[in-house]
Structure formats: C-alpha cells, structure tokens
Design an enzyme around this catalytic site. Sequence first.
Site, PDB file in Angstrom:
ATOM      1  N   ARG A 102      66.336 -30.726 -64.563  1.00  0.00           N
ATOM      2  CA  ARG A 102      65.467 -31.895 -64.814  1.00  0.00           C
ATOM      3  C   ARG A 102      66.261 -32.848 -65.699  1.00  0.00           C
ATOM      4  NH1 ARG A 102      59.172 -32.149 -66.438  1.00  0.00           N
ATOM      5  NH2 ARG A 102      59.154 -31.892 -64.182  1.00  0.00           N
ATOM      6  N   HIS A 129      61.158 -36.572 -57.300  1.00  0.00           N
ATOM      7  CA  HIS A 129      60.553 -35.290 -57.708  1.00  0.00           C
ATOM      8  C   HIS A 129      60.209 -34.514 -56.420  1.00  0.00           C
ATOM      9  CE1 HIS A 129      58.923 -32.394 -60.285  1.00  0.00           C
ATOM     10  NE2 HIS A 129      57.877 -33.018 -60.797  1.00  0.00           N
ATOM     11  N   GLN A 132      57.761 -31.421 -56.384  1.00  0.00           N
ATOM     12  CA  GLN A 132      56.372 -31.860 -56.516  1.00  0.00           C
ATOM     13  C   GLN A 132      55.812 -32.245 -55.141  1.00  0.00           C
ATOM     14  OE1 GLN A 132      54.441 -32.319 -59.568  1.00  0.00           O
ATOM     15  NE2 GLN A 132      52.884 -32.438 -57.985  1.00  0.00           N
ATOM     16  N   ASP A 224      49.791 -41.150 -60.780  1.00  0.00           N
ATOM     17  CA  ASP A 224      50.747 -40.552 -61.729  1.00  0.00           C
ATOM     18  C   ASP A 224      50.645 -41.364 -63.012  1.00  0.00           C
ATOM     19  OD1 ASP A 224      52.934 -39.304 -62.964  1.00  0.00           O
ATOM     20  OD2 ASP A 224      54.452 -40.291 -61.724  1.00  0.00           O
ATOM     21  N   CYS A 264      50.093 -35.503 -60.143  1.00  0.00           N
ATOM     22  CA  CYS A 264      51.138 -34.500 -60.377  1.00  0.00           C
ATOM     23  C   CYS A 264      50.992 -33.824 -61.737  1.00  0.00           C
ATOM     24  CB  CYS A 264      52.513 -35.144 -60.255  1.00  0.00           C
ATOM     25  SG  CYS A 264      52.714 -36.557 -61.368  1.00  0.00           S
ATOM     26  N   ARG A 292      52.764 -25.786 -56.885  1.00  0.00           N
ATOM     27  CA  ARG A 292      54.176 -25.981 -57.211  1.00  0.00           C
ATOM     28  C   ARG A 292      54.916 -24.655 -57.094  1.00  0.00           C
ATOM     29  NH1 ARG A 292      55.878 -29.938 -60.627  1.00  0.00           N
ATOM     30  NH2 ARG A 292      57.900 -29.005 -60.196  1.00  0.00           N
TER      31      ARG A 292
HETATM   32  N1   CP Z   1      54.273 -32.263 -62.495  1.00  0.00           N
HETATM   33  C1   CP Z   1      55.265 -31.812 -63.263  1.00  0.00           C
HETATM   34  O1   CP Z   1      56.441 -31.820 -62.894  1.00  0.00           O
HETATM   35  O2   CP Z   1      54.853 -31.319 -64.470  1.00  0.00           O
HETATM   36  P1   CP Z   1      55.801 -30.921 -65.680  1.00  0.00           P
HETATM   37  O3   CP Z   1      56.406 -32.196 -66.192  1.00  0.00           O
HETATM   38  O4   CP Z   1      54.898 -30.271 -66.700  1.00  0.00           O
HETATM   39  O5   CP Z   1      56.863 -29.985 -65.184  1.00  0.00           O
HETATM   40  N1  NVA Z   2      56.516 -39.896 -63.387  1.00  0.00           N
HETATM   41  C1  NVA Z   2      56.359 -38.812 -64.328  1.00  0.00           C
HETATM   42  C2  NVA Z   2      56.168 -37.510 -63.624  1.00  0.00           C
HETATM   43  C3  NVA Z   2      55.996 -36.310 -64.504  1.00  0.00           C
HETATM   44  C4  NVA Z   2      55.886 -35.037 -63.731  1.00  0.00           C
HETATM   45  C5  NVA Z   2      57.563 -38.784 -65.243  1.00  0.00           C
HETATM   46  O1  NVA Z   2      58.681 -39.004 -64.744  1.00  0.00           O
HETATM   47  O2  NVA Z   2      57.400 -38.541 -66.431  1.00  0.00           O
END
Ligand code: CP
Ligand code: NVA
Length: 305
Positions: A102, A129, A132, A224, A264, A292
């Site tokens: 990430r 993502h 997701q 989101d 999400c 997920r």
């Molecule tokens: N939706 C998602 O990726 O959640 P987290 O940021 O908690 O991993």
């Molecule tokens: N768009 C959000 C998604 C989190 C899962 C972010 O990037 O923080």
Amino acid sequence: MKHFLELASVPTGELRDLLEFALQLKAEWKAGGNKPVLQGKTLGMIFLKPSLRTRVSFEMAMKHLGGGAIMLGPQEIGLGVRESIPDVARVLSGYVDGIMARVFDHADVAQLAQYSSVPVINGLSDGYHPCQALGDMLTIHEHFGALDGLRLAFVGDGNNVAASVALACAHFGVSFSIATPEGYEMQRPVREQAFGIAGRNGSVLEMGTRPQVAVSKADVVYTDTWVSMGQEAEAAERVGEFEAYQVNDELLRHANPNAIVMHCLPAHRGDEITDAVMDGAQSKVFQQAENRMHAQKAILARLLS
Ligand code: CP
Ligand code: NVA
C-alpha cells in the site's frame, strides 16, 4: 497474470475466472474451511498508509489458506527512503513468496513489481485499489446473482477506488455512471481504458457532475471518502466542494427502489454518507468489507501457489 497492480491490463477472462474462484473459496470457507493451498508460503505486507480491512483481510486470507504474513509498517523498512525500491524488491524476493504493498504514488508499487521476482499485489495506491474492486464485484454478484447488465453509480471523488470500480464494471459488463465535482473527475488514462474495456463487454461509461442523474436507474450506489489518505491538508476545501455529493435518503430515492449501497470504508459518517443510509436496509457495506478477504484469497491462491 504475474502481478495484480491494476485492472486495465488484466484480461477480462482472467478477471471473471478470479471472481468464480473467489465464490468457490468463500463457499468452501463457509462450509468448514479452505484447503491449505498456500502451506509454507508467506506474504510480505508493506504499508505506507494506515489500514484496517486490507491489513487484516490479507493476513487472515493467508492464514486460512495455510500460509502466513509479515507486516512491514511505515516505520520499518523505509521504502525508497532508507533503501531504494528496487533493492527492497530484490531483498524481499529472497525471503517471501509474495508482496502486498500500500503506497502513495502508483509508480512505487509498479517499480516494486518490476524488480521483484515474486508476485506483487497493489493493496491501494493513489491511482488504483484493484483488490477492493474485485471484492466489490463479489458482493454485487452475491446480491443480484449476476453482474452483466446492472448499473452502478459512483458519487464522489474520481480517484483510486472510483478508477478500479469503473474498470471492474467495464470487465464485468456493468454500466458505470459517475458524478464528481468539476476538477475531481477520473484521470484521462483511466477513462480511456475503461471506455475501451466497457465497449468490448457491452456496457456503458457515463461521466457528469450531477449525483441525481448518475444514480438514476442505478442498481448499486457507491461512494468513498471525500478526503483520501495523503490529502488531509485539503480536507476543509474538499468538504466544501463535495457537499452536494452526499449519499443520503433523498439521493437514494432517485435510484432503483431495490438498489444496494456500497462504500469501500472507512466512512466519514455525516459527510459522504449519512448514518441512515449506512445503517439502512439497502446498505451492504459490512458484507462488502468481509468480501475483501474472500476475493483476495482467489488472488493469493492464483499468484502464490
Ligand atoms: N477499504 C480499505 O481498503 O480499507 P482499509 O484502508 O482499512 O484497508
Ligand atoms: N480513497 C480512499 C480509499 C480508502 C480505502 C483513500 O485513498 O484513502
């Protein structure tokens, strides 16, 4: 498919197979447990941003498949700071069987993949993502029994989650309609990719600025956060710009009466979604979060075994 970084370069057939596999693995898990197809395998998990779902669902997915995971948090390896990304990729490849990362800049996870001899999975970048979006297709499929021909409306920011959901919809024959404030549209390369894939699968991609138009006839209403991780300094400005993009009962009245609501997560209740909608009968957000794990099992079993 060696890596899982974004959905534009994954062939539609492979993505559809992955979803079928996820459905099977979920059924197998619910019937008593998964076969240990990843026995002795370890996933290295690099996180430069916080996470609840991604972190826990990947670790549990590995455990259920007989393997394990190692958490490498932001303070631990200094990706690209203490050591270059190519060097981290080469070193980790000697220890683990797969890497989940990430990151902020999507180019960083792409570079990890370029220099890694083990599969790399994008656990969210500023661009995409994909895990997701695959989990989300599983949730929609479970609810409606099929995907082809459905309509999904995305209301909010056209960034990472919107991009991957748009691409997933394009692969699965789901029409995608997005409403964003001006200046927050999906990036041109993603739009072009999604248009191309949707065209081949008989679905439509529509973009605009009016939430009520986007959700009209929608089977799925998706949102989101307005302030993604890394954008905290713009929070006040964004909350102002997105004010009219809240998913609330009034907006839902413009969707199909049997529409489901997705997010999400994490949610900022009272901003992009109201408590009433998030906790209401149409909300699928917690099933979505669970899925997920089931979707990622399919990705892990395909790439690591
Ligand atoms: N939706 C998602 O990726 O959640 P987290 O940021 O908690 O991993
Ligand atoms: N768009 C959000 C998604 C989190 C899962 C972010 O990037 O923080």
